[in-house]
Scaffold this active site. Structure first.
Site, PDB file in Angstrom:
ATOM      1  N   SER A 111    -137.748  20.806 -23.232  1.00 61.44           N
ATOM      2  CA  SER A 111    -136.759  19.825 -22.965  1.00 61.44           C
ATOM      3  C   SER A 111    -136.248  19.633 -21.571  1.00 61.44           C
ATOM      4  O   SER A 111    -135.550  20.876 -21.089  1.00 61.44           O
ATOM      5  CB  SER A 111    -135.543  19.595 -23.977  1.00 61.44           C
ATOM      6  OG  SER A 111    -135.111  18.330 -23.763  1.00 61.44           O
ATOM      7  N   GLY A 112    -136.660  18.821 -20.722  1.00 68.92           N
ATOM      8  CA  GLY A 112    -136.148  18.542 -19.578  1.00 68.92           C
ATOM      9  C   GLY A 112    -136.882  19.222 -18.417  1.00 68.92           C
ATOM     10  O   GLY A 112    -136.479  19.438 -17.162  1.00 68.92           O
ATOM     11  N   THR A 116    -141.960  13.677 -19.429  1.00 63.90           N
ATOM     12  CA  THR A 116    -141.935  12.260 -19.296  1.00 63.90           C
ATOM     13  C   THR A 116    -142.173  12.001 -17.617  1.00 63.90           C
ATOM     14  O   THR A 116    -143.014  10.916 -17.654  1.00 63.90           O
ATOM     15  CB  THR A 116    -140.690  11.827 -19.870  1.00 63.90           C
ATOM     16  OG1 THR A 116    -140.567  12.077 -21.201  1.00 63.90           O
ATOM     17  CG2 THR A 116    -140.556  10.125 -20.221  1.00 63.90           C
ATOM     18  N   ASN A 161    -131.037  17.327 -21.321  1.00 62.62           N
ATOM     19  CA  ASN A 161    -131.823  16.406 -20.477  1.00 62.62           C
ATOM     20  C   ASN A 161    -131.075  15.172 -20.773  1.00 62.62           C
ATOM     21  O   ASN A 161    -130.734  14.507 -21.866  1.00 62.62           O
ATOM     22  CB  ASN A 161    -133.321  16.147 -20.716  1.00 62.62           C
ATOM     23  CG  ASN A 161    -134.159  15.224 -20.108  1.00 62.62           C
ATOM     24  OD1 ASN A 161    -133.652  14.753 -19.206  1.00 62.62           O
ATOM     25  ND2 ASN A 161    -135.333  15.252 -20.522  1.00 62.62           N
ATOM     26  N   SER A 164    -133.772  12.513 -22.577  1.00 56.55           N
ATOM     27  CA  SER A 164    -134.448  13.213 -23.278  1.00 56.55           C
ATOM     28  C   SER A 164    -135.232  12.407 -24.511  1.00 56.55           C
ATOM     29  O   SER A 164    -134.809  11.645 -25.388  1.00 56.55           O
ATOM     30  CB  SER A 164    -133.780  14.616 -24.256  1.00 56.55           C
ATOM     31  OG  SER A 164    -134.639  14.970 -24.935  1.00 56.55           O
ATOM     32  N   SER A 165    -136.669  12.551 -24.408  1.00 60.82           N
ATOM     33  CA  SER A 165    -137.533  12.016 -25.258  1.00 60.82           C
ATOM     34  C   SER A 165    -137.267  12.730 -26.799  1.00 60.82           C
ATOM     35  O   SER A 165    -137.325  13.728 -26.836  1.00 60.82           O
ATOM     36  CB  SER A 165    -138.969  12.280 -25.195  1.00 60.82           C
ATOM     37  OG  SER A 165    -139.245  12.044 -23.639  1.00 60.82           O
ATOM     38  N   GLY A 382    -140.570  19.147 -26.224  1.00 66.93           N
ATOM     39  CA  GLY A 382    -140.924  20.604 -25.784  1.00 66.93           C
ATOM     40  C   GLY A 382    -140.027  21.499 -26.821  1.00 66.93           C
ATOM     41  O   GLY A 382    -139.264  20.858 -27.675  1.00 66.93           O
ATOM     42  N   GLU A 384    -137.790  23.849 -28.549  1.00 68.29           N
ATOM     43  CA  GLU A 384    -136.329  23.579 -28.303  1.00 68.29           C
ATOM     44  C   GLU A 384    -135.708  24.568 -29.047  1.00 68.29           C
ATOM     45  O   GLU A 384    -135.945  24.895 -30.163  1.00 68.29           O
ATOM     46  CB  GLU A 384    -135.941  22.152 -29.171  1.00 68.29           C
ATOM     47  CG  GLU A 384    -135.778  21.034 -28.147  1.00 68.29           C
ATOM     48  CD  GLU A 384    -135.250  19.677 -28.916  1.00 68.29           C
ATOM     49  OE1 GLU A 384    -135.229  18.684 -28.112  1.00 68.29           O
ATOM     50  OE2 GLU A 384    -134.787  19.881 -30.204  1.00 68.29           O
TER      51      GLU A 384
HETATM   52  N1  ATP Z   1    -141.112  15.635 -10.564  1.00 68.66           N
HETATM   53  C1  ATP Z   1    -139.983  15.373 -10.483  1.00 68.66           C
HETATM   54  N2  ATP Z   1    -139.103  15.013  -9.343  1.00 68.66           N
HETATM   55  C2  ATP Z   1    -137.908  14.701  -9.552  1.00 68.66           C
HETATM   56  N3  ATP Z   1    -137.161  14.625 -10.628  1.00 68.66           N
HETATM   57  C3  ATP Z   1    -137.790  14.962 -11.469  1.00 68.66           C
HETATM   58  C4  ATP Z   1    -139.266  15.238 -11.814  1.00 68.66           C
HETATM   59  N4  ATP Z   1    -139.473  15.691 -13.120  1.00 68.66           N
HETATM   60  C5  ATP Z   1    -138.301  15.656 -13.788  1.00 68.66           C
HETATM   61  N5  ATP Z   1    -137.400  15.207 -12.984  1.00 68.66           N
HETATM   62  C6  ATP Z   1    -135.908  15.051 -13.436  1.00 68.66           C
HETATM   63  O1  ATP Z   1    -135.693  15.966 -14.769  1.00 68.66           O
HETATM   64  C7  ATP Z   1    -135.201  15.060 -15.480  1.00 68.66           C
HETATM   65  C8  ATP Z   1    -135.933  15.415 -17.000  1.00 68.66           C
HETATM   66  O2  ATP Z   1    -137.302  14.995 -16.893  1.00 68.66           O
HETATM   67  P1  ATP Z   1    -138.051  14.639 -18.055  1.00 68.66           P
HETATM   68  O3  ATP Z   1    -137.352  13.403 -18.970  1.00 68.66           O
HETATM   69  O4  ATP Z   1    -139.433  14.199 -17.576  1.00 68.66           O
HETATM   70  O5  ATP Z   1    -138.278  15.700 -18.898  1.00 68.66           O
HETATM   71  P2  ATP Z   1    -138.903  16.070 -20.466  1.00 68.66           P
HETATM   72  O6  ATP Z   1    -139.832  17.295 -20.249  1.00 68.66           O
HETATM   73  O7  ATP Z   1    -139.622  14.734 -20.806  1.00 68.66           O
HETATM   74  O8  ATP Z   1    -137.823  16.350 -21.366  1.00 68.66           O
HETATM   75  P3  ATP Z   1    -137.727  15.934 -23.020  1.00 68.66           P
HETATM   76  O9  ATP Z   1    -138.704  16.961 -23.487  1.00 68.66           O
HETATM   77  O10 ATP Z   1    -136.376  16.123 -23.277  1.00 68.66           O
HETATM   78  O11 ATP Z   1    -138.070  14.433 -23.103  1.00 68.66           O
HETATM   79  C9  ATP Z   1    -135.681  13.683 -15.289  1.00 68.66           C
HETATM   80  O12 ATP Z   1    -134.873  12.585 -15.688  1.00 68.66           O
HETATM   81  C10 ATP Z   1    -135.422  13.614 -13.730  1.00 68.66           C
HETATM   82  O13 ATP Z   1    -134.137  13.548 -13.243  1.00 68.66           O
HETATM   83 MG    MG Z   2    -139.403  13.511 -22.255  1.00 72.63          MG
END
Ligand code: ATP
Ligand code: MG
Length: 1007
Positions: A111-112, A116, A161, A164-165, A382, A384
């Site tokens: 997560s994070g 996404t 996050n 977070s999804s 992801g 957790e």
């Molecule tokens: N390529 C990137 N460039 C800049 N910031 C990023 C990038 N990827 C992620 N982030 C930052 O990290 C945060 C978390 O990313 P994201 O929401 O994609 O995580 P996730 O893997 O989908 O987590 P979860 O499993 O909780 O959904 C985003 O809101 C953004 O601020």
């Molecule tokens: Mg996500």
């Protein structure tokens, strides 16, 4: 070539190395980490392991996702530019187009870690780079805008996050044969509904609640009975962080509003949607007090979801029990009522989310039935690990376990199998197969989920602790399962009594059994179902979902999740996989901070080292011979432009030409395996150069329309065109062979009766004879010599045709002699000259004509003078002077009254018929004619006319037909004698008062 290669490879390897496959110490985790860190410190967040993309969350804007960047990566070979999510997206897209098959990109990480974000970048890349039309722009916008809507309803701030999804998402993007995105479909997995009613400290409910309260228009809030203050709603403040600096609920609300309209939600839908969201908030504020008897009473009279408050009150505070044939209402305690309320809130929200996904799918659906290829994007929660892990974490981690199994299956295991299948020697790579853990969770009758189900369904009082006991009983001794009771002394200290611990592939996770039974049941009491049936909001009166929620036997959450994961695995197994592994550099969401321990842990549990080992132990690259040859055949004169042998031989010839060393590649049964990426890079570099040489087509600024580089497009077009021509030629030849064979057979049987063997040949002979005959028909009746000799089968037809044709000619000839009078002249001429003048027979075939000089050819002045007399006949003549006999070209014109000799505009001589004494012709073959004119005529100053004319015979007859001979009846009174020739002699008075003399020969004819 080698100089260019080295140059470009050096550029690629500027900071650390861009592909872990090129790492010298590829088995060393430290070397792996060093490379990752080195690149991260230089803001190079992407690195490859072959075609797998490792991405480290930078937690800052890097400016690497611009349109310009997209243009750079569009259509460029995967290994040409620094690693990037766009390169992967482009590679998947182009592979899909060229191989017309389906693909999916599995984005995983904790997560994070940026899953996404990565999936959004891929979608944006396709939105910008795929060919589009105005119609398709619509689809593209919907695909893009489905994201903010789903994120508003399915994402929330967690400790890990801020966005977070809280659901798993698999999205198919459908492309047509031209590579345009034409539709999509979304599957959602296990929404974390418990968040609606409860949030841990530092976490929030789903974004949409806050967006509505913060951003909703005053009028809307008034209508929904809401206040613009999150603190007023119990469901929003349990985490004590309704406001977060990184989230702008107001502007997000506007984005969602806009997206909803673009996805074509009707006003009514939107109204209902927010009515439900508001109702959930109101429901959260309903609280219960214990009555004197200890039963729950509802303190609120709010009318929610259109349900009358008394029905709601009863539904939330009583339980309907069936006793024998009767239904009895049993009152709840206050605690029980709260539970029922929360269950209702969760069910409503869960259902609304499902409705939302379906609605979005409706708007993305592509109704065109032509074949589509798809790229699936899997952004799933992801792995957790929290301080306290509950049922949700259990499901999420199980999902990751399943995906890891798929990953193993698709890469490690399938890699091994592929080598075996291709007959290539394989050194086994030890890897951790997590099947044992998957089985521990999902095995039928023996797995944790089965035990949980049994416990939920069995009669009697089942609790979380009876469930734990069952687990201990059945799992005792399993190497990946431990509880307080089963653990050794040392481990026991780390476990509570209500805990069980699983040794996941990603690490150990301790779960608290508290809430497992309830959450798995996801049970609504019966009368709440009835309460809900009063709801006037359409989304909630959706029957199938209601049934699923209520039917306890089919509604065991974990089992349902298990089967939806099995469905997902099935979907993915039919597609080609691509991977993005996201890593989280630190726990604090901070940029420029690389926590070694944390990253090393993720590298381990994401199986990156194993993946690398496999890639290096074997071959970095493999492709089917046809595809490899198709791409690189231009590099070898023997294989370009066409290779006639088998693809494998072609590849062998090609790589021999390129100078591959024996240890650099292996030839499998259907594929070539290239050991080092640099060999492939070198080939790619060479191809790049060659491509530009081949296709020096004008560069197009709109690369979007071309799924391939320009050079390749040219080659493709040429290949297609040549292919088409060759196919046509082949068809033509095959046809010709068939016809020739038939012809020969027909010829051999030409004299046989008509049969299958000769019918075509005979038809051909018939047709050919008739065609030739058509072009060689006799042109006149007199032409009796020409008639095409017919083939035997046309003898009879030929005779008939000849007869018909002769008749036709005669008819034409006769028609040509239009006036009946002309025939008479012909007959008259015959009577006069036949047997008397030598050249008469030659004159017979001369066609008749009313006159020999058209009026246009007679001078206008002459016409004006003689026209009143009526021109009867005219003919060109040569007049010989009486003195000296010089020839003069004249026109001889007969009118009713006279004969004129005309030269241009001058009338040279007028011979009145009355002064015409006679006309002389010889009996020889000449064409001379002498007009004898009376000399005593005072008006006539000239003598006889000596004329030469080609149509002498007819002119003579014509003249005879309208001239009369004058005689004096008495002085001053004249009479006329008309002469006519016929077989019988007659003299009689004609109707015109003249004396008609009919004699066997012309009396004027003198010799
Ligand atoms: N390529 C990137 N460039 C800049 N910031 C990023 C990038 N990827 C992620 N982030 C930052 O990290 C945060 C978390 O990313 P994201 O929401 O994609 O995580 P996730 O893997 O989908 O987590 P979860 O499993 O909780 O959904 C985003 O809101 C953004 O601020
Ligand atoms: Mg996500």
């Amino acid at each position: 070539m080698s100089v260019i290669n080295r140059g470009s490879l050096t550029a690629r390897d500027r900071v650390g190395i861009q592909d872990f496959v090129l790492l010298d110490a590829y088995t060393s985790e430290t070397a792996f980490m060093d490379n990752l860190r080195k690149r991260f410190n230089e803001n190079l967040i992407y690195t490859y392991i072959g075609t797998l993309l490792v991405s480290v969350n930078p937690y800052k804007e890097l400016g690497i996702y611009t349109k310009k960047q997209m243009d750079i990566y569009m259509g460029v070979n995967f290994f040409e530019l620094p690693p990037h999510i766009f390169a992967l997206a482009d590679n998947v897209y182009r592979t899909m187009i060229s191989e017309t098959n389906n693909h999916f990109i599995l984005i995983s990480g904790e997560s994070g870690a940026g899953k996404t974000e990565a999936s959004k970048k891929v979608l944006q890349f396709y939105a910008v780079c795929c060919p589009s039309t105005r119609l398709l722009d619509n689809v593209r916008d919907r695909l893009l805008l489905s994201n903010p809507v789903l994120e508003a309803f399915g994402n929330a701030k967690t400790l890990k996050n801020d966005n977070s999804s809280r659901f798993g998402k698999y999205m198919d993007i459908q492309f047509d044969h031209q590579g345009a995105a034409v539709g999509g479909h979304i599957l959602s997995y296990l929404l974390e509904k418990s968040r609606v009613v409860h949030q841990n400290h530092g976490e929030r409910n789903f974004h949409i609640f806050y967006q509505l309260v913060e951003g909703g228009e005053d009028e809307l809030l008034r209508w929904l009975g809401l206040e613009r203050n999150c603190q007023k709603y119990r469901y929003l403040i349990q985490g004590e962080c309704a406001k977060v600096s990184s989230i702008n609920d107001k502007s997000d609300w506007k984005t969602v509003q806009k997206a909803l309209t673009i996805i074509e939600f009707s006003e009514k839908d939107i109204e209902h949607l927010f009515a439900i969201i508001a109702s959930v908030l109101h429901l959260g504020n309903v609280h219960f007090e214990a009555s004197a008897h200890g039963y729950a009473t509802l303190n609120s009279s709010a009318e929610l979801l259109g349900i009358p408050s008394n029905i709601l009150q009863e539904g939330l505070t009583h339980r309907k029990i069936e006793a024998k044939a009767e239904e009895v209402l049993s009152p709840f305690t206050a605690e029980h009522a709260k539970y029922a309320r929360d269950a209702l809130a969760k069910a409503i929200y869960g259902r609304t989310f499902t409705w939302l996904v379906n609605k979005i799918n409706e708007s993305l659906v592509n109704k065109d039935s032509t074949r589509k290829t798809v790229i699936g994007l899997l952004d799933i929660y992801g792995f957790e690990v929290f301080d306290v892990n509950s049922f949700e974490q259990f499901c999420i981690n199980f999902c990751n376990e399943k995906l890891q199994q798929l990953f193993i299956q698709l890469t490690l295991k399938s890699e091994q199998e592929e080598y075996e299948m291709e007959g290539i020697e394989w050194e086994p790579v030890p890897y951790f197969n997590n099947k044992i853990i998957c089985d521990l969770v999902e095995e039928k009758h023996r797995g944790i989920i089965s035990i949980l189900d049994e416990e939920c369904l069995r009669p009697g009082e089942a609790t979380d602790f009876t469930f734990l006991e069952k687990l201990e009983e059945k799992m005792c001794g399993h190497p990946h399962f431990v509880t307080h009771k089963l653990a050794d002394q040392k481990t026991r200290k780390t476990l509570e009594r209500g805990d069980f611990r699983l040794l996941h592939y990603a690490g150990e996770v301790t779960y608290s059994v508290v809430g497992f039974i309830d959450k798995n049941n996801d049970l609504l009491y019966r009368n709440i179902k009835e309460v809900r049936s009063f709801a006037t909001v359409c989304i909630l009166s959706w029957p199938d979902i209601t049934e699923k929620i209520i039917d306890i036997n089919s509604k065991i959450v974990a089992t349902q999740f298990k089967s939806s994961l099995a469905g997902l695995t099935e979907i993915l197994m039919t597609k080609d996989p691509w991977y993005v592994r996201c890593l989280k550099p630190n726990h604090c969401k901070q940029p420029d901070r690389f926590d070694d321990v944390m990253v090393r842990h993720q590298v381990k549990y994401l199986g990156l080292m194993e993946h690398l080992r496999v890639r290096r132990a074997g071959f970095a690259y493999r492709r089917r011979y046809e595809i490899f040859l198709k791409r690189y055949k231009a590099l070898c004169p023997d294989t370009w432009p066409h290779w006639k042998g088998t693809p494998a031989e072609g590849v062998q010839r090609l790589i021999k030409h390129l100078g591959y060393k024996p240890d650099e590649y292996k030839m499998g049964r259907t594929k070539i395996f290239i050991r080092h990426p640099r060999t492939l890079f070198a080939t790619e570099d060479a191809f790049e150069i060659c491509k530009h040489e081949l296709g020096k087509a004008p560069a197009t600024s709109d690369k979007r329309r071309l799924p391939f580089p320009e050079g390749v497009v040219m080659i493709l077009i040429e290949t297609c065109w040549r292919g088409l021509q060759a196919r046509r030629e082949r068809e033509r030849r095959a046809w010709a062979v068939k016809v020739i064979k038939k012809f020969i057979k027909g010829f051999m049987n030409r004299n046989q009766p008509v049969s299958m063997d000769n019918s075509d040949y005979l038809a051909f002979v018939r047709q050919s004879y008739l065609t030739r005959l058509k072009d060689n028909l006799p042109k006149s009746v007199l032409d009796k010599t020409i008639w095409l000799t017919p083939p035997p089968i046309m003898q009879e037809a030929s005779v008939l045709l000849r007869k018909l044709h002769t008749r036709l000619l005669v008819r034409k000839y006769v028609r040509g002699i239009s006036a009946q009078q002309k025939l008479q002249i012909k007959a008259l001429t015959s009577d006069i000259f036949k047997g008397r003048k030598e050249n008469y027979p030659q004159s017979v075939c001369q066609p008749f004509a009313d006159t020999r000089i058209s009026e246009q050819d007679i001078n206008i002045k002459v016409l004006q003078l003689i026209c009143p007399e009526g021109i009867k006949y005219s003919v060109p003549v040569i007049k010989y002077d009486r003195n000296g006999f010089r020839p003069r070209f004249r026109q001889l014109i007969f009118t009713q009254a006279a004969a004129y000799l005309v030269e241009e505009a001058k009338i040279k001589q007028r011979v009145n018929y009355s002064s015409l004494k006679g006309v002389s012709v010889s009996d020889l073959s000449d064409n001379f004619l002498i007009l004898h004119v009376t000399c005593d005529d005072t008006k006539q100053k000239v003598g006889d006319c000596l004329l030469y004319l080609t149509r002498m015979h007819y002119t003579y007859t014509e003249l005879l037909s309208f001239c009369s001979v004058r005689f004096d009846i008495q002085p001053g009174k004249e009479g006329f004698v008309d002469f006519k020739s016929s077989s019988e002699s007659m003299v009689y008075r004609a109707k015109n008062g003249h004396l008609m003399v009919v004699s066997p020969h012309n009396p004027m004819h003198t010799t």
